[in-house]
Design a protein around this motif. Structure first.
Motif, PDB file in Angstrom:
ATOM      1  N   SER A 365      57.302  -9.414  80.590  1.00 53.40           N
ATOM      2  CA  SER A 365      55.857  -9.205  80.475  1.00 53.40           C
ATOM      3  C   SER A 365      55.132 -10.338  81.184  1.00 53.40           C
ATOM      4  N   TYR A 366      53.960 -10.036  81.729  1.00 53.37           N
ATOM      5  CA  TYR A 366      53.227 -11.048  82.483  1.00 53.37           C
ATOM      6  C   TYR A 366      52.603 -12.050  81.527  1.00 53.37           C
ATOM      7  N   ASP A 367      52.836 -13.315  81.780  1.00 50.03           N
ATOM      8  CA  ASP A 367      52.277 -14.394  80.967  1.00 50.03           C
ATOM      9  C   ASP A 367      51.493 -15.307  81.897  1.00 50.03           C
ATOM     10  N   ASN A 368      50.184 -15.339  81.716  1.00 46.77           N
ATOM     11  CA  ASN A 368      49.331 -16.105  82.613  1.00 46.77           C
ATOM     12  C   ASN A 368      49.328 -17.584  82.235  1.00 46.77           C
ATOM     13  N   LYS A 369      50.518 -18.166  82.092  1.00 48.65           N
ATOM     14  CA  LYS A 369      50.649 -19.576  81.746  1.00 48.65           C
ATOM     15  C   LYS A 369      51.680 -20.223  82.664  1.00 48.65           C
ATOM     16  N   ASP A 370      51.283 -21.303  83.289  1.00 45.64           N
ATOM     17  CA  ASP A 370      52.199 -22.099  84.112  1.00 45.64           C
ATOM     18  C   ASP A 370      52.572 -23.340  83.314  1.00 45.64           C
ATOM     19  N   CYS A 371      53.825 -23.412  82.870  1.00 48.48           N
ATOM     20  CA  CYS A 371      54.286 -24.535  82.057  1.00 48.48           C
ATOM     21  C   CYS A 371      55.215 -25.468  82.822  1.00 48.48           C
ATOM     22  N   LEU A 372      55.278 -25.319  84.152  1.00 43.38           N
ATOM     23  CA  LEU A 372      56.278 -26.055  84.915  1.00 43.38           C
ATOM     24  C   LEU A 372      55.691 -26.930  86.015  1.00 43.38           C
ATOM     25  N   SER A 373      54.381 -27.228  85.955  1.00 41.87           N
ATOM     26  CA  SER A 373      53.798 -28.013  87.040  1.00 41.87           C
ATOM     27  C   SER A 373      52.907 -29.157  86.597  1.00 41.87           C
ATOM     28  N   SER A 374      52.548 -29.224  85.308  1.00 43.68           N
ATOM     29  CA  SER A 374      51.656 -30.294  84.872  1.00 43.68           C
ATOM     30  C   SER A 374      52.062 -30.780  83.486  1.00 43.68           C
ATOM     31  N   ILE A 375      51.173 -31.481  82.788  1.00 46.12           N
ATOM     32  CA  ILE A 375      51.558 -32.058  81.492  1.00 46.12           C
ATOM     33  C   ILE A 375      51.155 -31.177  80.321  1.00 46.12           C
ATOM     34  N   CYS A 377      50.628 -26.611  79.552  1.00 45.95           N
ATOM     35  CA  CYS A 377      50.694 -25.282  80.150  1.00 45.95           C
ATOM     36  C   CYS A 377      49.277 -24.899  80.563  1.00 45.95           C
ATOM     37  N   ILE A 378      49.110 -24.501  81.809  1.00 46.42           N
ATOM     38  CA  ILE A 378      47.776 -24.222  82.332  1.00 46.42           C
ATOM     39  C   ILE A 378      47.658 -22.762  82.736  1.00 46.42           C
ATOM     40  N   ASP A 379      46.450 -22.236  82.618  1.00 49.33           N
ATOM     41  CA  ASP A 379      46.195 -20.853  83.006  1.00 49.33           C
ATOM     42  C   ASP A 379      46.265 -20.724  84.516  1.00 49.33           C
ATOM     43  N   GLN A 380      46.916 -19.657  84.962  1.00 51.35           N
ATOM     44  CA  GLN A 380      46.973 -19.362  86.387  1.00 51.35           C
ATOM     45  C   GLN A 380      45.928 -18.322  86.731  1.00 51.35           C
ATOM     46  N   ASP A 381      45.484 -18.353  87.962  1.00 46.42           N
ATOM     47  CA  ASP A 381      44.593 -17.311  88.453  1.00 46.42           C
ATOM     48  C   ASP A 381      45.387 -16.002  88.482  1.00 46.42           C
ATOM     49  N   ILE A 382      44.904 -14.982  87.806  1.00 43.89           N
ATOM     50  CA  ILE A 382      45.664 -13.733  87.709  1.00 43.89           C
ATOM     51  C   ILE A 382      45.841 -13.071  89.072  1.00 43.89           C
ATOM     52  N   ASN A 383      44.996 -13.466  90.029  1.00 42.61           N
ATOM     53  CA  ASN A 383      45.130 -12.908  91.374  1.00 42.61           C
ATOM     54  C   ASN A 383      46.023 -13.744  92.270  1.00 42.61           C
ATOM     55  N   GLN A 384      46.431 -14.928  91.745  1.00 44.01           N
ATOM     56  CA  GLN A 384      47.280 -15.805  92.550  1.00 44.01           C
ATOM     57  C   GLN A 384      48.700 -15.268  92.561  1.00 44.01           C
ATOM     58  N   LYS A 385      49.329 -15.314  93.679  1.00 45.43           N
ATOM     59  CA  LYS A 385      50.696 -14.831  93.794  1.00 45.43           C
ATOM     60  C   LYS A 385      51.621 -15.703  92.970  1.00 45.43           C
ATOM     61  N   ALA A 386      52.399 -15.084  92.103  1.00 45.21           N
ATOM     62  CA  ALA A 386      53.303 -15.831  91.243  1.00 45.21           C
ATOM     63  C   ALA A 386      54.486 -16.343  92.050  1.00 45.21           C
ATOM     64  N   PRO A 387      55.067 -17.491  91.651  1.00 44.31           N
ATOM     65  CA  PRO A 387      56.247 -18.006  92.356  1.00 44.31           C
ATOM     66  C   PRO A 387      57.419 -17.065  92.183  1.00 44.31           C
ATOM     67  N   LYS A 388      58.341 -17.127  93.087  1.00 47.33           N
ATOM     68  CA  LYS A 388      59.502 -16.241  93.044  1.00 47.33           C
ATOM     69  C   LYS A 388      60.451 -16.672  91.950  1.00 47.33           C
ATOM     70  N   GLU A 389      60.318 -16.024  90.801  1.00 43.50           N
ATOM     71  CA  GLU A 389      61.170 -16.345  89.656  1.00 43.50           C
ATOM     72  C   GLU A 389      61.759 -15.030  89.155  1.00 43.50           C
ATOM     73  N   THR A 390      62.800 -14.590  89.762  1.00 41.96           N
ATOM     74  CA  THR A 390      63.370 -13.295  89.480  1.00 41.96           C
ATOM     75  C   THR A 390      64.702 -13.414  88.774  1.00 41.96           C
ATOM     76  N   GLU A 391      65.088 -12.341  88.122  1.00 38.97           N
ATOM     77  CA  GLU A 391      66.365 -12.318  87.445  1.00 38.97           C
ATOM     78  C   GLU A 391      67.485 -12.040  88.437  1.00 38.97           C
ATOM     79  N   LYS A 392      68.686 -12.093  87.954  1.00 39.79           N
ATOM     80  CA  LYS A 392      69.846 -11.865  88.805  1.00 39.79           C
ATOM     81  C   LYS A 392      69.906 -10.432  89.321  1.00 39.79           C
ATOM     82  N   GLU A 393      69.276  -9.533  88.632  1.00 36.82           N
ATOM     83  CA  GLU A 393      69.289  -8.153  89.106  1.00 36.82           C
ATOM     84  C   GLU A 393      68.540  -8.104  90.417  1.00 36.82           C
TER      85      GLU A 393
END
Length: 393
Positions: A365-375, A377-393
């Motif tokens: 599910s989409y979670d508009n929280k970036d917890c991997l770049s600052s001190i 968890c910060i809200d991301q722009d919902i229109n911003q392209k998400a980083p490539k974080e895909t599963e093994k499938e």
């Protein structure tokens, strides 16, 4: 401070000091010297007579009013910093924060923290702002520790030149590689955490200090996990302990996010990072098995239970797995999550392991929280392209 309260403080102080001094109709020269007015920096503890005390009290009141005025405008000052500001603007804000944080309540401190993080993102810009070949060429040269040439610098815009000058002068700006040929400007997260930590309750201080440590470098790199197995286990263990120790923390939901993300990565890896073979029968490295077995010793631990189920799943034959975790069949040949599945051997074990562990996937599910770049968890722009974080499938 109200005028009445200030007058009472002055009167009381004058009475006390007067009672302690011998009467004299004509002061001696040394006494006359003592009655000289203090400098503007005169402090209460240095006051030696009633006049100096009065001056010190007035100075203190004026400073307090000045600080209150600065603090009341601090949010607007922080929000005024943008991608045309200079590092001096940030240094001024840091000085103002040091004056304002000691007297602010927790809600205000957390708001300034959020504003401060957003300020740095605006100041440094997004990697998408510098999407040109000249920028990547210069960034690659900096990362490799090589000297930038004059022809290279002539091709980049003035703002990049300014930020590069900060990198070269070590002014709390650095270059970070995000993967897939993407570079960005970064800053010192530990310095940011240290600025706010003394004024936060322990649960919040512990949270931002750990985030500063983990997020100074990237976690994802070209859909691969950028840290090794042992640090990944340590992160998952830390956030499980944090949740136990601070169940009512302001950051408890974000701690759960982090725990689930690291826990999922620990057992499933990522598109370009695997800890086992595709069938989840064998570890790729013997140390992975040893490290995972150590988790079994943890008491009252979701990680320990997950590790037990995972190791048991690895020992099961394909037939046993199919009996216990059968792949669902639909008219469209899709699994129950609605994802297309060709029923090949590499995907079946993955689906079955998800059923066995029942760990929520960060990608379901989409979670508009970036917890991997600052001190935090910060809200991301919902229109911003998400980083490539895909599963093994």
């Amino acid at each position: 401070m109200p005028k009445t309260s200030l007058a009472l403080m002055m009167t009381s102080a004058l009475l006390v000091l007067s009672a302690c001094q011998p009467p004299s109709d004509h002061p001696t020269p040394s006494q006359s010297k003592q009655t000289e007015e203090p400098s503007s920096t005169q402090s209460l503890k240095d006051a030696k007579n009633p006049r100096q005390l009065t001056t010190a009290l007035v100075d203190m009141s004026e400073k307090k009013l000045k600080d209150q005025l600065v603090c009341s405008k601090l949010t607007a000052t922080i929000n005024a910093v943008g991608n045309k500001s200079e590092i001096k603007n940030i240094h001024d804000i840091q000085h103002q924060l040091k004056a304002c944080l000691p007297t602010a309540d927790n809600a205000q401190i957390l708001q300034w923290l959020a504003d401060y993080q957003a300020m740095y993102r605006r100041f440094l810009g997004s990697h998408s702002d510098w999407n040109d070949e000249a920028f990547y060429d210069v960034m690659s040269t900096i990362e490799q520790g090589k000297t930038i040439t004059v022809p290279q610098l002539r091709l980049v815009n003035p703002r990049i030149l300014y930020l590069i000058s900060l990198v070269r002068s070590k002014a709390d700006v650095s270059v970070i590689y995000l993967g897939e040929g993407i570079y960005a400007f970064h800053h010192d997260l530990q310095a940011m955490a240290d600025l706010f930590t003394p004024y936060l309750p322990k649960d919040q201080a512990v949270f931002i200090q750990r985030m500063a440590k983990d997020n100074q470098d990237i976690f994802w790199n070209d859909a691969a996990i950028a840290i090794s197995y042992y640090p990944l286990i340590k992160r998952a263990v830390f956030w499980e302990e944090y949740i136990k120790q601070y169940p009512d923390s302001y950051f408890i939901k974000d701690a759960e996010r982090l725990f689930n993300r690291y826990r999922f990565s620990l057992f499933f890896g990522s598109e370009n990072t695997q800890w086992t073979d595709d069938a989840f029968h064998n570890f790729l490295e013997p140390e992975y098995s040893l490290l995972l077995r150590q988790l079994l010793k943890r008491q009252n631990s979701r990680l320990a239970e997950n590790a037990r189920v995972f190791l048991e799943f690895m020992r099961m034959s394909d037939r046993e797995r199919q009996q216990q975790y059968p792949m669902p069949k639909t008219e469209n040949n899709e699994n129950e999550n609605g994802n297309k599945n060709n029923r090949d051997e590499s995907k079946t074990p993955y689906y079955q392991l998800k059923e066995a562990l029942a760990i929520p996937s960060p990608w379901d599910s989409y979670d508009n929280k970036d917890c991997l770049s600052s001190i935090t968890c910060i809200d991301q722009d919902i229109n911003q392209k998400a980083p490539k974080e895909t599963e093994k499938e």
